[in-house]
Enzyme design. Structure first.
Site, PDB file in Angstrom:
ATOM      1  N   ASP A 184       0.804  -1.223   0.000  1.00  0.00           N
ATOM      2  CA  ASP A 184       0.000   0.000   0.000  1.00  0.00           C
ATOM      3  C   ASP A 184       0.835   1.271   0.000  1.00  0.00           C
ATOM      4  O   ASP A 184       0.425   2.283  -0.560  1.00  0.00           O
ATOM      5  CB  ASP A 184      -1.007   0.008   1.153  1.00  0.00           C
ATOM      6  CG  ASP A 184      -0.402  -0.295   2.502  1.00  0.00           C
ATOM      7  OD1 ASP A 184       0.834  -0.430   2.602  1.00  0.00           O
ATOM      8  OD2 ASP A 184      -1.175  -0.425   3.477  1.00  0.00           O
ATOM      9  N   ASP A 200       3.276   1.098  13.267  1.00  0.00           N
ATOM     10  CA  ASP A 200       2.485  -0.137  13.325  1.00  0.00           C
ATOM     11  C   ASP A 200       3.115  -1.292  14.075  1.00  0.00           C
ATOM     12  O   ASP A 200       2.400  -2.036  14.736  1.00  0.00           O
ATOM     13  CB  ASP A 200       2.121  -0.636  11.918  1.00  0.00           C
ATOM     14  CG  ASP A 200       1.184   0.302  11.201  1.00  0.00           C
ATOM     15  OD1 ASP A 200       0.490   1.068  11.878  1.00  0.00           O
ATOM     16  OD2 ASP A 200       1.151   0.291   9.970  1.00  0.00           O
TER      17      ASP A 200
END
Length: 887
Positions: free
Chosen positions: A72, A482
């Site tokens: 992404d 993350d």
């Protein structure tokens, strides 16, 4: 965990890291007044293996072992079968086109396997300043040509796991289709991707948005056309395929078909409504179009879903869902057919976050299903598979969950699922953190266990927020989005675990005590729990601190030079200071909330801050700050600054924006005044590394524009001249978060990327810069003492620390220590000094920042060296021709 990815990345960008987006490259020739050299560097990743969402995997249908993966925000990759690794394909994307590291779709040409296409663009709203593009390659992604589009694409937008939106006609490979977001409809190229035009006959541009009320334009964007599938049974070589299916983000009208090569289009009659079709996969042999449906676009959300089979000859729709809709709490997305046995179909419950994702398999075209795991007696479960994550042990997250949850998890956000079209035993699937796969998938059908392992080596997809390279201990410690961050003791190996206790969803800032590198602090984001943690063993183990009231995010944090105190500027609360390990914080005065904070690397009571064009200084351990009178600094908050190790008050500041002050500034008086470097056009990061041979001042590194060229630069002469160390093939999009050199290895630089992990470069340059001022030799009459201690030893090498003490009555203005090795030891790296060795004889001189040693004071350096079986410590040391006492 992965649910925060889009928020942490986007909020970081929106909060000022890319204020207005990276500036465009300056036009015209480089400034003739700027001397710009170049160096040959070797670039690698500090291995993490994965760390980000892989929403798409594409196998070529005509050539065995040719496969691609898209990410992404971190580019695209090609599978290398010989090494079982992934090769990055978009490292050439530059600063001004940083959004093109987000890949919304990939297509591999089965008629000509050398051709591959990538639809690129990260955001469809104004976070991404550039339009999308379709990249085309005739050498499997080794090089690219670009066709710009008149609209944006969203590789990191909601719905990015649907697809593929880009497809090559299997019979006329000059024809491609692209599904566009944002109401831009369906697009077609008839010249192998060189030019594109809208298919005006296509009737429905989509209408679904995740959250129509979102004023940022992120969740409110129309997800548009989501996939294109050709029916290869309806054409012949050289003529366009007649039947084409298209998925649309419209819950009432999700699937369309053309039977005249795209001239006209019709909504397929009888189709299910109330859901979005994430995937449409055709089994042309049996005449079935399989569709995976979810009630939302994903990749995080999804509460209900169905699987359907459409018979292309009769128009019959059949609900083939493996479970009743009432029993689903997830949507379906991952979908694949075994091309060797087309009646075998598999699907994923992509949004089943807890207790785990689910994978379903049918060998009778969806008539009956089995699943990867099932409950025996709740909460106990039985798995058809075993997982071996020894190659990426951090995938366990250091967790010890209660049943039915397990670690490692089978996955989450499992929208990419593909069976190798040439090998029924090989399957790969993408998750929010890695690519998993198996080589013995058909064991599933024999009710015997199959093994799942990471198949991700070479695919590095972390977003890097901060980097430190201490003078001793681990060479690299990273702050990541993350997955928190890692301590790398070996850059070529995957660390065993990310930071734990606590596990931050994202680490936003790191620091260590310059004179005590075992003391490390990190700040970060966590849904519930403390936002700061400390280590006393160089980041190997951690313990949580205590938050002051109101903290909502990590912000920035600074450690005193000796580790005695800390200053923290968290989100949601003002700047605070604490003595010791953050058990009791007090508000700092004189500095605004949200300031970036750093420490002086010599004086443990001096800290610095920056906010909105003002530089702030504290000389009482962070209790009070005073605004500097320095002017001309960047007005915004897109600024990073660091203090030079070893020299009190030596500060470098980088940042700014294209509509105001922008560049690199230097202060030698603790920020009272700054001088802007005239030879740096723009700069966004600054870091320090080991001084070059013959130089005493540490090497500077920056991600900057110098002489009209954007790149990563090095200076060995305090910024007087610069050398570009990257090249056009190694740009990695946006590199504006952090940079640091290595204090132990001359020329080595660690670069933070926004999706390609930590890249590091080593120079081929064995020379270096020189300083106009050579250090003076110490007074020969000065008394001295030496402590030589071997701190680590292995088969063919060792590490040692040396402390040199001035036991005389006069200050040294420079020092030079000599000794000889007895067993052929040879120094390979040395920090905090400048070494030379000739045979057994070693000389270590001071650097520019540790040459002054007052009476009664000490200076220390360390080194690694090779050795033979015997490693006798030297017992005779000389300083300026005089023997030193050995302690």
């Amino acid at each position: 965990m992965r649910r925060t990815r889009v928020l942490t990345t986007v909020l970081a960008l929106a909060a000022g890291l890319l204020a207005g987006g990276p500036p465009a490259l300056a036009a015209g020739a480089p400034d003739p007044a700027t001397t710009l050299a170049a160096d040959t560097y070797t670039w690698k990743n500090a291995r993490i293996d994965g760390g980000g969402f892989v929403p798409g995997i594409v196998f070529n249908r005509s050539e065995k072992d040719l496969a691609y993966a898209r990410t992404d925000i971190g580019g695209a990759y090609r599978w290398q079968e010989s090494t079982k690794t992934w090769t990055p394909l978009l490292d050439s994307v530059g600063w001004d086109d940083w959004g093109h590291t987000g890949v919304v779709s990939l297509a591999s040409d089965s008629a000509d396997p050398d051709r591959v296409y990538a639809a690129v663009g990260t955001y469809t709203n104004d976070w991404d300043p550039t339009n999308g593009a379709v990249l085309r390659s005739t050498d499997r992604g080794a090089s690219w040509k670009k066709a710009d589009l008149p609209f944006k694409l969203g590789g990191n937008m909601p719905g990015r796991g649907m697809g593929e939106r880009l497809a090559v006609d299997p019979h006329d490979n000059d024809v491609l289709y692209l599904g566009a977001p944002s109401g831009h409809g369906l697009w077609r190229s008839t010249d192998a991707g060189a030019t594109w035009s809208e298919v005006t006959a296509f009737p429905n541009p989509g209408n679904y948005a995740q959250d129509p009320s979102d004023t940022s334009g992120y969740a409110s964007d129309n997800q548009g056309i989501t996939w294109v599938t050709f029916d290869e049974s309806t054409g012949s070589a050289g003529s366009a395929t007649k039947t084409v299916y298209v998925g649309v983000a419209d819950k009432e009208n999700a699937v369309y078909r053309s039977t005249d090569a795209g001239a006209t289009w019709q909504r397929i009659a009888g189709q299910p409504t109330g859901h979005l079709a994430h995937k449409g996969v055709l089994d042309a042999e049996n005449g079935y179009l399989y569709l995976a449906y979810s009630d939302t676009g994903g990749p995080y959300d999804g509460g209900k879903g169905r699987l359907y089979r459409y018979a292309t000859a009769t128009g019959t729709w059949t609900d083939i869902s493996p479970v009743a809709e009432a029993d689903t709490y997830y949507g379906f997305s991952g979908l694949t057919v075994d091309r060797q046995n087309p009646g075998t179909v598999m699907a994923t419950a992509y949004s089943s976050w807890w207790p785990d994702t689910q994978i379903f398999r049918s060998t009778d075209s969806g008539g009956t299903w089995t699943q990867a795991w099932s409950y025996t007696s709740y909460p106990d479960r039985e798995n058809r598979y075993t997982m071996d994550v020894s190659s990426s042990p951090w995938l366990t997250w250091g967790a010890n969950p209660s049943p039915p949850e397990q670690t490692p998890k089978l996955g989450w956000m499992t929208e990419a699922l593909e069976i190798d079209p040439f090998d029924s035993d090989r399957m790969m699937y993408g998750t929010g953190a890695t690519v998993y796969g198996t080589q013995n998938l058909t064991n599933w059908d024999d009710d015997t266990s199959f093994t799942i392992t990471p198949m991700v080596r070479g695919l590095e997809e972390t977003a890097v927020n901060d980097l430190i390279s201490p003078p001793s201990g681990a060479p690299l410690i990273s702050a990541l989005g993350d997955i928190g961050g890692f301590r790398h003791t070996d850059l070529t190996k995957v660390p065993s675990m990310m930071f734990t206790q606590p596990n931050f969803t994202s680490t936003t800032s790191l620091d260590f005590a310059e004179s005590d590198p075992n003391t490390v602090v990190r700040a970060g984001n966590l849904d519930s729990g403390p936002h700061i943690a400390f280590s006393t063993d160089n980041g190997a183990n951690w313990f949580a601190g205590t938050d002051p009231s109101g903290v909502s995010g990590g912000g920035t944090v600074a450690a005193a030079a000796d580790g005695s105190r800390f200053v923290w500027s968290p989100q949601g609360a003002g700047v605070h200071h604490a003595t010791g390990f953050g058990t009791s914080w007090s508000a700092s005065s004189g500095i605004p909330a949200g300031a970036v904070v750093e420490s002086d690397r010599v004086d443990p009571k001096t800290f610095y801050g920056f906010k909105s064009g003002k530089f702030y200084v504290s000389t009482d351990g962070g209790a009070t700050f005073t605004a500097s009178s320095a002017t001309g600094l960047p007005a915004g908050d897109s600024v990073r600054f660091k203090a030079l190790p070893g020299v009190k008050g030596d500060v470098w500041l980088a940042g700014g924006a294209s509509d105001g002050a922008y560049g690199l500034w230097h202060s030698t008086d603790s920020g009272a005044t700054f001088t802007k470097l005239s030879n740096v056009d723009e700069a966004d990061t600054v870091g320090f590394g080991k001084a070059a041979p013959g130089a005493s001042y540490q090497t500077l590194f920056t991600s900057a524009e110098i002489g009209g060229v954007r790149g990563v630069f090095r200076s060995t002469d305090r910024g007087a001249t610069w050398t570009r160390v990257n090249d056009d093939a190694h740009q990695w999009g946006w590199t504006g978060a952090a940079i640091t050199g290595d204090p132990r290895v001359y020329g080595r630089v660690y670069v933070a990327t926004n999706g390609r992990g930590v890249v590091y470069g080593d120079t081929s340059d064995t020379g270096g810069g020189t300083d106009p001022e050579e250090p003076e030799e110490p007074d020969p009459s000065g008394a001295c003492a030496v402590t030589y201690r071997i701190t680590n030893q292995w088969t063919d090498g060792f590490q040692a620390d040396v402390q040199l003490t001035n036991t005389g009555s006069a200050t040294w203005n420079g020092w030079s220590l000599n000794w000889s090795f007895a067993n052929g030891q040879k120094i390979s790296q040395l920090w905090n000094g400048s070494p030379t060795q000739s045979g057994p004889s070693v000389t270590v001189r001071n650097t520019d920042w540790n040459g002054t040693v007052a009476a009664g004071s000490s200076v220390a350096f360390g080194f690694t060296a090779t050795r033979s079986a015997t490693n006798t410590a030297p017992t005779v040391f000389e300083l300026g021709g005089q023997a030193c006492a050995v302690r």
